[in-house]
Scaffold this active site. Structure first.
Site, PDB file in Angstrom:
ATOM      1  N   GLY A  71     -39.177  44.647-104.957  1.00 17.15           N
ATOM      2  CA  GLY A  71     -40.466  43.993-104.747  1.00 17.15           C
ATOM      3  C   GLY A  71     -41.020  44.234-103.353  1.00 17.15           C
ATOM      4  O   GLY A  71     -42.229  44.433-103.178  1.00 17.15           O
ATOM      5  N   THR A  72     -40.159  44.205-102.348  1.00 13.53           N
ATOM      6  CA  THR A  72     -40.627  44.366-100.969  1.00 13.53           C
ATOM      7  C   THR A  72     -41.304  45.724-100.803  1.00 13.53           C
ATOM      8  O   THR A  72     -42.411  45.827-100.258  1.00 13.53           O
ATOM      9  CB  THR A  72     -39.443  44.247 -99.988  1.00 13.53           C
ATOM     10  OG1 THR A  72     -38.847  42.963-100.164  1.00 13.53           O
ATOM     11  CG2 THR A  72     -39.886  44.411 -98.545  1.00 13.53           C
ATOM     12  N   ASN A 151     -43.182  32.064-105.358  1.00  9.40           N
ATOM     13  CA  ASN A 151     -41.723  31.997-105.440  1.00  9.40           C
ATOM     14  C   ASN A 151     -41.131  30.714-104.886  1.00  9.40           C
ATOM     15  O   ASN A 151     -39.978  30.415-105.124  1.00  9.40           O
ATOM     16  CB  ASN A 151     -41.102  33.196-104.708  1.00  9.40           C
ATOM     17  CG  ASN A 151     -41.632  33.354-103.309  1.00  9.40           C
ATOM     18  OD1 ASN A 151     -42.819  33.540-103.107  1.00  9.40           O
ATOM     19  ND2 ASN A 151     -40.760  33.245-102.327  1.00  9.40           N
ATOM     20  N   SER A 199     -39.777  43.437-109.503  1.00  9.24           N
ATOM     21  CA  SER A 199     -38.420  43.627-108.979  1.00  9.24           C
ATOM     22  C   SER A 199     -37.416  43.242-110.060  1.00  9.24           C
ATOM     23  O   SER A 199     -37.581  42.207-110.706  1.00  9.24           O
ATOM     24  CB  SER A 199     -38.224  42.734-107.752  1.00  9.24           C
ATOM     25  OG  SER A 199     -36.899  42.821-107.305  1.00  9.24           O
ATOM     26  N   CYS A 325     -35.716  35.011 -98.315  1.00 12.89           N
ATOM     27  CA  CYS A 325     -35.621  35.635 -96.997  1.00 12.89           C
ATOM     28  C   CYS A 325     -35.500  34.597 -95.884  1.00 12.89           C
ATOM     29  O   CYS A 325     -34.974  34.897 -94.836  1.00 12.89           O
ATOM     30  CB  CYS A 325     -36.864  36.493 -96.734  1.00 12.89           C
ATOM     31  SG  CYS A 325     -37.287  37.505 -98.129  1.00 12.89           S
TER      32      CYS A 325
HETATM   33  C1  LIG Z   1     -42.721  36.812-104.918  1.00 10.49           C
HETATM   34  C2  LIG Z   1     -41.748  37.787-104.347  1.00 10.49           C
HETATM   35  N1  LIG Z   1     -42.192  38.962-103.887  1.00 10.49           N
HETATM   36  C3  LIG Z   1     -41.370  39.887-103.374  1.00 10.49           C
HETATM   37  C4  LIG Z   1     -40.016  39.661-103.287  1.00 10.49           C
HETATM   38  C5  LIG Z   1     -39.130  40.720-102.719  1.00 10.49           C
HETATM   39  O1  LIG Z   1     -38.463  41.407-103.743  1.00 10.49           O
HETATM   40  P1  LIG Z   1     -37.138  42.261-103.449  1.00 10.49           P
HETATM   41  O2  LIG Z   1     -36.051  41.268-103.144  1.00 10.49           O
HETATM   42  O3  LIG Z   1     -36.886  43.017-104.717  1.00 10.49           O
HETATM   43  O4  LIG Z   1     -37.441  43.158-102.312  1.00 10.49           O
HETATM   44  C6  LIG Z   1     -39.499  38.431-103.741  1.00 10.49           C
HETATM   45  C7  LIG Z   1     -38.057  38.126-103.616  1.00 10.49           C
HETATM   46  O5  LIG Z   1     -37.661  37.067-103.148  1.00 10.49           O
HETATM   47  C8  LIG Z   1     -40.387  37.479-104.298  1.00 10.49           C
HETATM   48  O6  LIG Z   1     -39.950  36.304-104.758  1.00 10.49           O
END
Ligand SMILES: Cc1ncc(COP(=O)(O)O)c(C=O)c1O
Length: 381
Positions: A71-72, A151, A199, A325
């Site tokens: 996702g990042t 999230n 993700s 995070c």
């Molecule tokens: C809404 C949202 N976006 C992005 C991410 C990041 O995804 P990834 O952990 O696959 O990099 C997260 C993960 O916590 C998320 O909840």
């Protein structure tokens, strides 16, 4: 004491079928999909098949999917990639105060190199007001990025309404669907988005894999340079076992449409009802009738988030104070701050419980009992 995992919004356990399919792929298909010999061609065939399958889960064409490390990276590619490729049309971007840091920190980077970013506020329930968008949208706006499910509190944002407001405007619409993919029925055309991030590890797939959907006319720059993979937008040898894992994870859900939604709502409701029957004082951050069923963010009066998390951990309850995070950090959640304002007590006494594959109904009652015990002890009741 049986540990109870209530942190599925941070990450989820892999589905047994995902592990099996990934193992099979690692053992049987090790070729590089770019190689022209038999081993490479076998890997390529599986890669193409998985891309096609994944694309149809969101109503997209296979050429519109770009595999990323999660996702990042998908969020970064959407924000920074679109901004860099479209700066001749304008340098204004709109996002919200409650995005994941994958989005917010990418937006801050864009500000540091000369873009203007507007961060839309949210109401006390965590919702963006679509009409606020119109106050800030201008000729210079090239991108609007608003998440589908938040999230931290589970608020489902009105993306369809936002897409309608953008009709006829040059700005692309991106949504971070990391918490939504596999839970809501997503069709990119119905939703009206141009870009969408996914993700795998939030839906019982492996960590380190995801994708960015970008509608075929969207112009965006690659952020890395190397081989020809992902039509030059994301070079690097594809992680086939992880891609197979992502496909298998979504296939479990596609094969029994919506069963997870109902099951996780049931878990959440059992947990919530038991807490409501107790004497402890708490409130839901958000509007319980409109939240994603996987996430329940609760504020416990007269407590502190650090002692709550520590005591819950001692009682075998794995929960979180905010996004993955920032878990463990004592800084007030930026999402709750956006909802209530800085220094509001809820920004310092709230816990996110999130439900999923690692749970069962009995655990929900047991988990609620343990939460009640901890809160009673911390509040001296
Ligand atoms: C809404 C949202 N976006 C992005 C991410 C990041 O995804 P990834 O952990 O696959 O990099 C997260 C993960 O916590 C998320 O909840």
């Amino acid at each position: 004491m049986e540990p109870i995992y209530l942190d599925h919004a941070a990450t989820t356990p892999m589905h047994p079928n995902v592990i099996k399919k990934m193992n099979d792929t690692m053992r049987d298909v090790f070729g590089n999909p770019s190689s022209i010999h038999h081993f490479g061609r076998s890997a390529r065939a599986i890669l193409d098949d998985n891309r096609r399958y994944l694309a149809q889960t969101i109503g997209a064409d296979e050429k519109e999917l770009y595999f990323t490390s999660g996702g990042t990276e998908a969020d970064n590619l959407a924000l920074i990639g679109v901004a860099l490729a479209n700066q001749n049309k304008g340098k204004h971007i709109i996002t919200t105060e409650i995005e994941h840091h994958a989005n917010l920190h990418a937006a801050e980077y864009l500000e540091s190199i000369g873009f203007n970013v507007t961060y839309l506020p949210v109401d006390e329930a965590g919702y963006v007001n679509p009409s606020d968008l119109l106050n800030y949208l201008c000729d210079d706006t090239i991108l609007v990025s608003i998440m589908l499910i938040n999230n931290e509190v589970g608020a489902i944002q009105p993306i369809k309404d936002i897409a309608k407001l953008l009709n006829g405007h040059q700005a692309y619409l991106h949504t971070d669907a990391v918490q939504a993919y596999g839970l809501l029925n997503i069709d990119v055309n119905e939703l009206g988005v141009d870009l969408l991030s996914v993700s795998a590890h939030k839906l019982n797939g492996p960590k380190g894999i995801g994708f960015l959907y970008a509608q075929k006319d969207v112009k965006f720059n690659a952020l890395q340079y190397g081989g020809h993979q992902e039509r030059l937008k994301r070079p690097g040898t594809e992680s086939l076992p992880s891609i197979v894992g992502l496909r298998t994870a979504i296939q479990q859900i596609e094969d029994n449409k919506y069963s997870n939604f109902k099951l996780y709502s049931r878990y959440r409701d059992l947990f919530y009802q038991r807490l409501k029957e107790s004497e402890i004082e708490f409130m839901v951050n958000g509007n319980i009738d409109q939240l994603a069923p996987t996430i329940l963010n609760l504020s416990f009066a007269n407590t502190k988030v650090e002692s709550l998390l520590m005591s819950l951990d001692l009682e075998g309850i794995a929960a979180s104070s905010g996004s993955a995070c920032t878990a463990g950090s004592i800084e007030p959640s930026h999402v709750l701050t956006a909802m209530y304002g800085a220094d509001h007590p809820n920004t310092k006494n709230s816990i996110r419980f999130s439900f999923g594959l690692a749970n069962n109904e009995d655990q929900m009652i047991e988990a609620a009992e343990r939460v009640i015990k901890v809160v009673k002890r911390l509040t001296g009741n």
